[in-house]
Structure formats: C-alpha cells, structure tokens
Design an enzyme around this catalytic site. Structure first.
Site, PDB file in Angstrom:
ATOM      1  CG  HIS A   1      -1.619   1.668   1.309  1.00 33.14           C
ATOM      2  ND1 HIS A   1      -2.948   1.269   1.225  1.00 33.14           N
ATOM      3  CD2 HIS A   1      -2.096   2.346   1.868  1.00 33.14           C
ATOM      4  CE1 HIS A   1      -3.842   2.328   1.489  1.00 33.14           C
ATOM      5  NE2 HIS A   1      -3.058   2.803   1.797  1.00 33.14           N
ATOM      6  CD  GLU A   2       1.279   3.338   3.603  1.00 33.11           C
ATOM      7  OE1 GLU A   2       1.398   4.065   2.913  1.00 33.11           O
ATOM      8  OE2 GLU A   2       0.402   3.187   4.448  1.00 33.11           O
TER       9      GLU A   2
ATOM     10  CG  HIS B   1       0.366   6.724  -0.719  1.00 33.78           C
ATOM     11  ND1 HIS B   1      -0.760   7.166  -1.251  1.00 33.78           N
ATOM     12  CD2 HIS B   1      -0.475   5.476   0.429  1.00 33.78           C
ATOM     13  CE1 HIS B   1      -1.583   6.868   0.071  1.00 33.78           C
ATOM     14  NE2 HIS B   1      -1.463   5.812   0.515  1.00 33.78           N
TER      15      HIS B   1
ATOM     16  CD  GLU C   1      -5.519   5.455   0.497  1.00 36.68           C
ATOM     17  OE1 GLU C   1      -5.190   5.817   0.677  1.00 36.68           O
ATOM     18  OE2 GLU C   1      -5.621   4.013   0.868  1.00 36.68           O
TER      19      GLU C   1
HETATM   20 ZN    ZN Z   1      -3.147   4.746   1.794  1.00 43.25          ZN
END
Ligand code: ZN
Length: 515
Positions: free
Chosen positions: A280-281, A284, A310
């Site tokens: 997830h990170e 980003h 997101e």
């Molecule tokens: Zn996030």
C-alpha cells in the site's frame, strides 16, 4: 505571457509579478518539505518525553504556515494575477489555483479561532485516546461536541464557498477532494451499495471454505524486513530515493521525489499484515517518486489529491498485490526465504487467504469487498453531524445500527465501534470518503490499462516496469498540476465512475467464492 496587445511595460510588470509569486510559493514549498521531515521524525524516532514541546512546535509551525498562506503579500499576488489567469503557463496557473484555494479557505477565519481550534483538537485527541482505551464514548462526547461546534463556527466564515444548492459539509468534502460534493458522493456510494451489499450476502451464503491457517505462521521481524525490501524491489519503489522503517500506523512521507519514505507495522503472527501495508505505502511512494522533471522538488511535485493518492496505494496493494498472478510470481521467492513455514502452501492458497471476505468491525483491517461499507457508515454519520440532525450522545447507537444494517454485525463495544478511528478527534471531517474513492479510481485505471497492456501477464512475469510507466504517464508525472477532475479528463476523457469498481468486485469475488 502570450498577449501581444499589452504594452511592453505591462508585460514586464506581469513577468515580474509571476517571478515574485513563484519565489514566494517556493518559500512555502521549502517550509512544507521541512515540516514533512519533522513530522516523520515525530512518528518514528522522537522520544515520548518530548511530546509536549513537540506539540508546541507543531502548532507554532502551523500558525506560521497559516500566516504565509494568508498574508497581505499573498493577497496582493492573487489580486494582480486574477485578471491574467488564462494567459499564465500551466505551472503558474496551478500554483495560482493552490494559493487561491488556501487563501480562500484560511484568510476568512480569525487567527485566534485557528489557535483555539488547534489547542482544542490537541486536547480532544488526548481524551479520545483515553476514551478508546476505556471503551467509553461518554468520556469523549463533550470534546467531540466542542470540536464539531468549533468546526461549524469556522465554516460560518466560509459560507460563500458552498456550491449552488449545496450544504456546509460540501466545504469540508472539497477541502480533501477538490470539487467533490454531497451530491456526487451520494450517487457514488448509492451505486456502490447496490453492488456491494447483495454481493456480501452471497459471499456469506457461499459454501466455499478458504484455508487461512498458515496466515498466522510465525515469521520473525528481521525476516519480514527482508520481505519488505523484496516487495519494494518487485513493485519498483526505488530505495535509493526511499527508506522503510516501522511505526504504529503505516504511512508514506515525502519531502520531495528524491526522498520518499514509508513505514509499516510488523506482527510476528501475521506476516501478511505488514506485506500489504508495504505494498500500500509503496503505491503512495511510487506516485511521489514519479514526479515529472518540470515539477519535481517544487510545490507541484506532490500528489494531486487524497483520492488519487489512495488510488495508487490501493492499486499496488489490491489490484496487483491481491491478484493470483502476483502470488504465482512471489511464492517461489517466499518459499526460498521460508522453506519450512510454507512448504505445502500453493500460490492459489496464498491468493485465497489474502482475499478472504467476511464482515468485521475494524475499518483498517477490512477486506477489499467490505471495506467501502465502513467508509459509507462514517460518511453518513458526518453528514448527520453537519446537517445538525443528530445529537453527539446518540452516535454510538447510530454507528451500531449502521453496522448491523450494512454488515450484519453489531460492534460489542465503543472501542471497536464509534471510537475506533483517530480522525474525528483531530477534527478531520470530510476525509473518510476519499478512502473509498481510491479503490474506485484504481479499478477504473485497471480498466483503461487493460486496453493498452496485458496486465495479468506482466504481473505474472514480475515485470511491472510497463505498468509503472503507464501510470507515470497518465497520473504520477503530473503531480498537482491538475485537479483530480482535470487530470481524469486529460488522461482518460471521463470522470470517476463507480461502475468499474462494482464490476471489478463482482468479477473477483464471484470467481473466488464460486457464486
Ligand atoms: Zn493510503
């Protein structure tokens, strides 16, 4: 300046204003970058004993930034640039847009109210922490009421920002996702509910049993750190310009595209939890590392909105990381690192375990299918709060009723019900809905990407370079140059549409649960 009807003197003075304005915005940018490093430090290595002084520094910094954004100098720049916006180049136009939005949102609010509000949320946050520990909403309720009231007081000064036919809550929604309104979110969430609610019921009734026993196999933290690096390498997060460490809540922090840091949270009995935090990170981080040369290091060298940001994290975490092809590619490497632990586990078993869906209480731990319902519940409660239709003390009951209605479960305590999230204690209203936008955008991007690339084949080969390049061209390289709506129009010729996400979830879960 393109307009040649102007006198030379006018052109020169306009050029001068643009140069001075750009320099002023660069000052704000540099302060912002320093602020990012300070906040990374606070979340990772800063000692507990320094908490009070850190809070003082943080509110000092916030007030100084507020002054920069709302100064007389800034007002003068905005007034001088306003008649010439159409003639500005893309970069100055974007800087003007950002400066104007900040000025409009902040300049109307008296400074003493900003200070009072900062102190109040600091206190409310502390009370929330204690109330959650004691699982007692009544302790937090008076503070939440004060935070909501103070917020409404500030919004009174911003009433001119309400879109035609809109409401107060629209201002907050727009703060976190430019141009989003209750009207647009209502349609988005209604479309989503129409698909997700019946699908969850079908999944619950399915006879398919998923083996998740190996998910709790003990994996040491040093080994999980190795896995984090392996994952970063596989998805293309450049560790020469990045850094991975641990923190209570995983996050990505980026002063600029040459320094993009991420954190994760390790649990020896749940290796997948950290794996998916890292993926997830990384999403980003890849966005932040991918800024175009024209904007890298500048104020525009940053993701354009919470929702688009997101979308990138969800894309790498779910669309790629929770696909069968990803597990087919990863499993041999994982087995080499952990031959005994996962001796009998196949890629298909990993894939199924990573996608098991069942109603649960905690939003951040929810699976891909049930996740958006957690967001809808908070969105609906925030609407009630800002339309003045509910009393603060009724919130636990309202929250529990909604969990029962949407997920068929009732939170047994305030701690895992109404008190579970940090956001309201910080006064972050209007933030939650952006979480659901991310997943929907991700599915929409997958739809368009699949027209250009054989996504499954590339993931199975472990070659994400073409996928990253595609996302870079359409999204990453533009940073904050365009608003989300403009970016969507420019790169895809259409706006956010929940239908792609609905189709993605239906296809994925129908196959997985043999519906
Ligand atoms: Zn996030």
């Amino acid at each position: 300046m393109k307009d040649n009807k102007k006198s030379k003197g006018e052109v020169k003075s306009m050029k001068d204003t643009v140069a001075k304005f750009t320099k002023y915005m660069e000052r704000i940018n540099m302060f912002g970058q320093i602020g990012a490093i300070v906040s990374f430090d606070a979340e990772t290595v800063a000692p507990e004993g320094g908490l009070a002084q850190r809070a003082k520094r943080a509110s000092f910094f916030e007030l100084e930034m507020h002054k920069l954004h709302t100064s007389k100098k800034m007002k003068k720049f905005l007034d001088e640039l306003a008649p010439h916006v159409k003639e500005l180049d893309d970069i100055t136009k974007a800087l003007y847009r950002i400066a104007k939005d900040e000025y409009n949102a902040k300049a109307k609010i008296p400074e003493e109210l900003v200070e009072k509000y900062a102190a109040l949320t600091e206190e409310a946050h502390d009370v929330w922490r204690k109330a959650r520990e004691a699982s007692d909403f009544a302790k937090f309720a008076p503070y939440l009421k004060r935070v909501v009231d103070a917020h409404k007081e500030m919004l009174e000064y911003r009433k001119d920002e309400i879109p035609k036919g809109g409401c107060l809550y629209d201002i907050l929604l727009n703060d976190y996702e430019k141009d989003m309104t209750v009207k647009k979110y209502d349609k988005f969430f209604e479309d989503l509910k129409d698909t997700v609610v019946p699908l969850i019921k079908k999944v619950a009734a399915s006879k398919k049993k998923i083996d998740t026993s190996f998910k709790s196999e003990a994996v040491s933290i040093p080994m999980q750190e190795k896995i984090s690096e392996l994952l970063a390498k596989k998805v293309g997060y450049d560790l020469n310009r990045g850094y991975i460490t641990a923190s209570t809540h995983p996050f990505c922090n980026s002063p600029d595209s040459t320094d993009v840091r991420i954190t994760t949270r390790y649990d020896e009995k749940d290796f997948m939890s950290s794996m998916y935090s890292v993926l997830h990170e990384c999403g980003h981080a890849i966005y932040e590392q991918g800024m175009g040369e024209d904007i890298a290091g500048s104020l525009l060298g940053d993701g354009t909105s919470m929702g688009i940001h997101e979308s990138q994290s969800r894309f790498y975490e779910n669309v790629i990381g929770r696909s069968l092809e990803f597990w087919q590619e990863l499993t041999p490497d994982l087995k080499e690192l952990l031959p005994k632990e996962f001796e009998d586990v196949t890629p298909e078993m990993f894939f199924e375990a990573a996608n098991e869906s069942k109603p649960s209480f905690i939003r951040v731990e929810a699976d891909e299918l049930t996740y958006s319902l957690h967001v809808i519940i908070r969105y609906e409660i925030e609407k009630l709060l800002f339309n003045g239709d509910c009393k603060i003390e009724d919130l636990p009951g309202i929250c529990n009723t909604k969990y029962q209605e949407y997920l068929g479960i009732t939170p047994p305590s305030d701690a895992i019900g109404v008190l579970q999230d940090i956001h309201w204690s910080w006064g972050l209203f209007g933030y939650f809905p952006t979480y659901a936008l991310g997943s929907a955008y991700a599915a929409q991007f997958l739809h368009y990407m699949s027209q250009d690339l054989n996504v499954k084949k590339l993931v199975k080969k472990g070659d994400l370079s073409k996928i990253n390049k595609w996302l870079n061209e359409k999204i990453h390289s533009h940073g904050s140059k365009y608003t989300p709506e403009k970016l969507m129009k420019k790169s895809f010729g259409e706006q956010l549409d929940a239908k792609y996400y609905a189709a993605y979830l239906t296809e994925k879960y129908s196959a997985l649960y043999e519906l």
